[in-house]
Design a protein around this motif. Structure first.
Motif, PDB file in Angstrom:
ATOM      1  N   THR A   1       0.880  -1.172   0.000  1.00 40.03           N
ATOM      2  CA  THR A   1       0.000   0.000   0.000  1.00 40.03           C
ATOM      3  C   THR A   1       0.917   1.222   0.000  1.00 40.03           C
ATOM      4  O   THR A   1       2.114   1.098   0.270  1.00 40.03           O
ATOM      5  CB  THR A   1      -0.907   0.066   1.249  1.00 40.03           C
ATOM      6  OG1 THR A   1      -0.127   0.539   2.357  1.00 40.03           O
ATOM      7  CG2 THR A   1      -1.498  -1.288   1.600  1.00 40.03           C
TER       8      THR A   1
ATOM      9  N   ARG B   1     -10.885   2.231   1.106  1.00 42.64           N
ATOM     10  CA  ARG B   1     -11.190   3.192   0.045  1.00 42.64           C
ATOM     11  C   ARG B   1     -11.172   2.504  -1.321  1.00 42.64           C
ATOM     12  O   ARG B   1     -11.610   3.063  -2.313  1.00 42.64           O
ATOM     13  CB  ARG B   1     -10.155   4.324   0.037  1.00 42.64           C
ATOM     14  CG  ARG B   1     -10.254   5.234   1.245  1.00 42.64           C
ATOM     15  CD  ARG B   1      -9.255   6.363   1.103  1.00 42.64           C
ATOM     16  NE  ARG B   1      -8.995   7.008   2.377  1.00 42.64           N
ATOM     17  CZ  ARG B   1      -7.931   7.772   2.621  1.00 42.64           C
ATOM     18  NH1 ARG B   1      -7.052   7.983   1.656  1.00 42.64           N
ATOM     19  NH2 ARG B   1      -7.746   8.323   3.791  1.00 42.64           N
ATOM     20  N   ASP B   2     -10.609   1.278  -1.346  1.00 46.13           N
ATOM     21  CA  ASP B   2     -10.502   0.540  -2.602  1.00 46.13           C
ATOM     22  C   ASP B   2     -11.765  -0.299  -2.803  1.00 46.13           C
ATOM     23  O   ASP B   2     -12.000  -1.264  -2.083  1.00 46.13           O
ATOM     24  CB  ASP B   2      -9.254  -0.363  -2.532  1.00 46.13           C
ATOM     25  CG  ASP B   2      -9.024  -1.115  -3.844  1.00 46.13           C
ATOM     26  OD1 ASP B   2      -9.970  -1.188  -4.669  1.00 46.13           O
ATOM     27  OD2 ASP B   2      -7.912  -1.618  -4.033  1.00 46.13           O
TER      28      ASP B   2
END
Lengths: 230, 230
Positions: free
Chosen positions: A139, A180-181
Motif C-alpha cells: 500500500t 477506500r478501494d
DNA sequence: CTATGTATGTCGCCA
DNA sequence: TGGCGACGTACATAG
C-alpha cells in the motif's frame, strides 16, 4: 580498542544530565571514538557511554581537581551534537590497546519472517473459511503483512511478536486506506500476535479489530509435522 | 571482570539464532556471568551477548574443531532460559582479570518524570488561568500525564522530552476517550515537550492540539529558586 | 511477580 | 538524510 580499568567519576551532559560517583570501572575506547563505561554487573548496556563519532581529549586536572586526587581528565565530545562525557580519573589500574580490524558482523536467523510464513501456511488459524490472498500486500503507506479472504470479506492482518498499541494504530491506518478501494472493501482487521497487551486489545476491539493470539510453538510443531510428510 | 581479546567465532541460540564468523574481538565476562562480545565499532550494543545470570563452561575442542585450529570452547548458558552462547576460540591475544566491586550507580536528571513534576508545579506555563487537577490521570488506555483546568475547560497534557508524531497520536486517543465523559468534556489537548518536531506540530495543530515548548533549564532554575525559599 | 511506559534507546530499511 | 518499524530491545516503576 583501548581498555582501561580506572577509579573514576563520570558526568554526562547532553539529552539529560547524569552523574556517577567515584568507583573502579572499565573504560572502553573504540576506534570510532565511542566510549563505554562498564561496571562488573548488569546486562549489555553500559552505565554511561558516548556514541560515535566522537573525539576524546585528555588533559591535566585543574588545581581543585588535583587536590581531590584526580590525575587525568578525559573529555569526550560527540561530533554531531554537544553531548559531552567528562571522566575524572583518580587511578589507572590497567591500560592496554588492541588492534581488532573490522568485524565481519552478525548473521541472524529471522523470527518475524518465520511467524508470517507459518501463519500464511496455517491461515485457518484466523477462523474457518479463510484463504490466503497474499503476504506483504503493498500500500502507499507500507506493506500489509497478510491479506486474506474470509467468510465476510477481505481481511487485513497485522502481525507482531508482541502486540501493543502501536500495532493497532498501524493496522488502523492500513484499514482506512484499504477500505477506500472498492475492489477490496469491506476490509476487516485482525491483529495477530504471540502476546497481546490488554490496552492494545481494548483499543483494537473498540475499533472493531479482531485479536488473535498465536501459539508459535504449536504452529512450529504443525509445520514440522507437515515437513515430515515429504 | 575478565577481559579477553581473542580470535573467535560465535553462535547464539535462543529467541533467535545468530552466527558470527571468525574474527578478533573483545570478550568481556562479568562477575554475574554476563558475557559481552564487542568489536571495535558501533554504539554501546555488543555484537552478541548473554544476559545475567549465566554460567560459563570452558572445554577442550573436539577432534573436528581442533583440526580447524580451535583451542578452546566457551559455552555460556543463561540460568533462567535455555539461551546459549557458544564461543569457539582460535587464539587468545590478551587475558586479564580485575576486581571492580559493586558500582554506586548512575544518577539521572532531566527525564520525563522531572519534566512532569516541574510542569505540575509551574502549570501556568500552559497559559494564564490554568490550575492543576492531577498528574497521571488514569484512563482505560493508560494514564494522561497531566490534567488541568483552563479558562476554556479541561486540558489534557501529553508530556515528552522530544515531541514526535506518536506522542500526538497518544494524546489524540486520550482526548477522544476523555471527551466521552460528560463530567470532563469538553477537553482540549496540549502537547508539551522540550523539542517539538515540525511534523508533530503540524499534525497536532491540524487536530486542534496546542503545542507548548518547555525550557527545562529555565524551569529547573525556577524550581531551584523556589527551593531556596525554605 | 506481572504489566506498562520510557529510553542519552540502537539498528536497519527504504523513500 | 530522515522517517518508520523492529529489537534476543533493556530498564524502572506501579499495581
Amino acid at each position: 580498542m583501548r581498555l582501561v580499568i580506572a577509579t573514576c567519576s563520570v558526568t554526562y551532559s547532553g539529552r539529560l544530565n547524569a552523574h556517577m560517583a567515584l568507583a573502579k570501572r572499565l573504560l572502553m575506547v573504540k576506534a570510532d571514538g565511542a566510549v563505554l563505561i562498564h561496571s562488573d554487573g548488569g546486562s549489555y548496556k553500559p552505565l554511561n557511554w558516548m556514541s560515535p563519532p566522537a573525539t576524546m581529549r585528555v588533559s591535566a586536572p585543574d588545581e581543585h581537581q588535583a587536590e581531590a586526587g584526580i590525575k587525568e581528565v578525559w573529555t569526550v565530545s560527540a561530533t554531531k551534537s554537544d553531548d559531552t562525557l567528562k571522566i575524572l580519573i583518580s587511578e589507572i589500574h590497567h591500560d592496554s590497546s588492541h588492534e581488532l580490524g573490522t568485524d565481519p558482523g552478525l548473521v541472524k536467523d529471522g523470527v518475524e519472517a518465520d511467524l508470517q510464513r507459518l501463519l500464511s501456511e496455517q491461515i485457518e488459524r484466523l477462523g474457518d473459511g479463510h484463504a490466503l490472498i497474499r503476504r506483504e500486500h503493498p500500500t502507499p503507506i507500507g506493506p500489509v503483512d497478510i491479506l486474506a479472504k474470509g467468510p465476510q470479506g477481505t481481511v487485513a492482518v497485522e502481525l507482531k511478536r508482541r502486540g501493543d498499541i502501536d500495532g493497532v494504530e498501524q493496522l488502523s491506518r492500513y484499514l482506512e486506506l484499504l477500505n477506500r478501494d472498492p475492489l477490496l472493501a469491506p476490509v476487516s482487521g485482525v491483529f495477530a500476535a504471540q502476546q497481546i497487551k490488554p490496552q492494545a486489545r481494548t483499543l483494537a476491539e473498540d475499533r472493531g479489530i479482531r485479536c488473535v493470539v498465536l501459539d508459535y510453538e504449536e504452529m512450529k510443531g504443525v509445520d514440522d509435522a507437515d515437513s515430515r510428510l515429504f
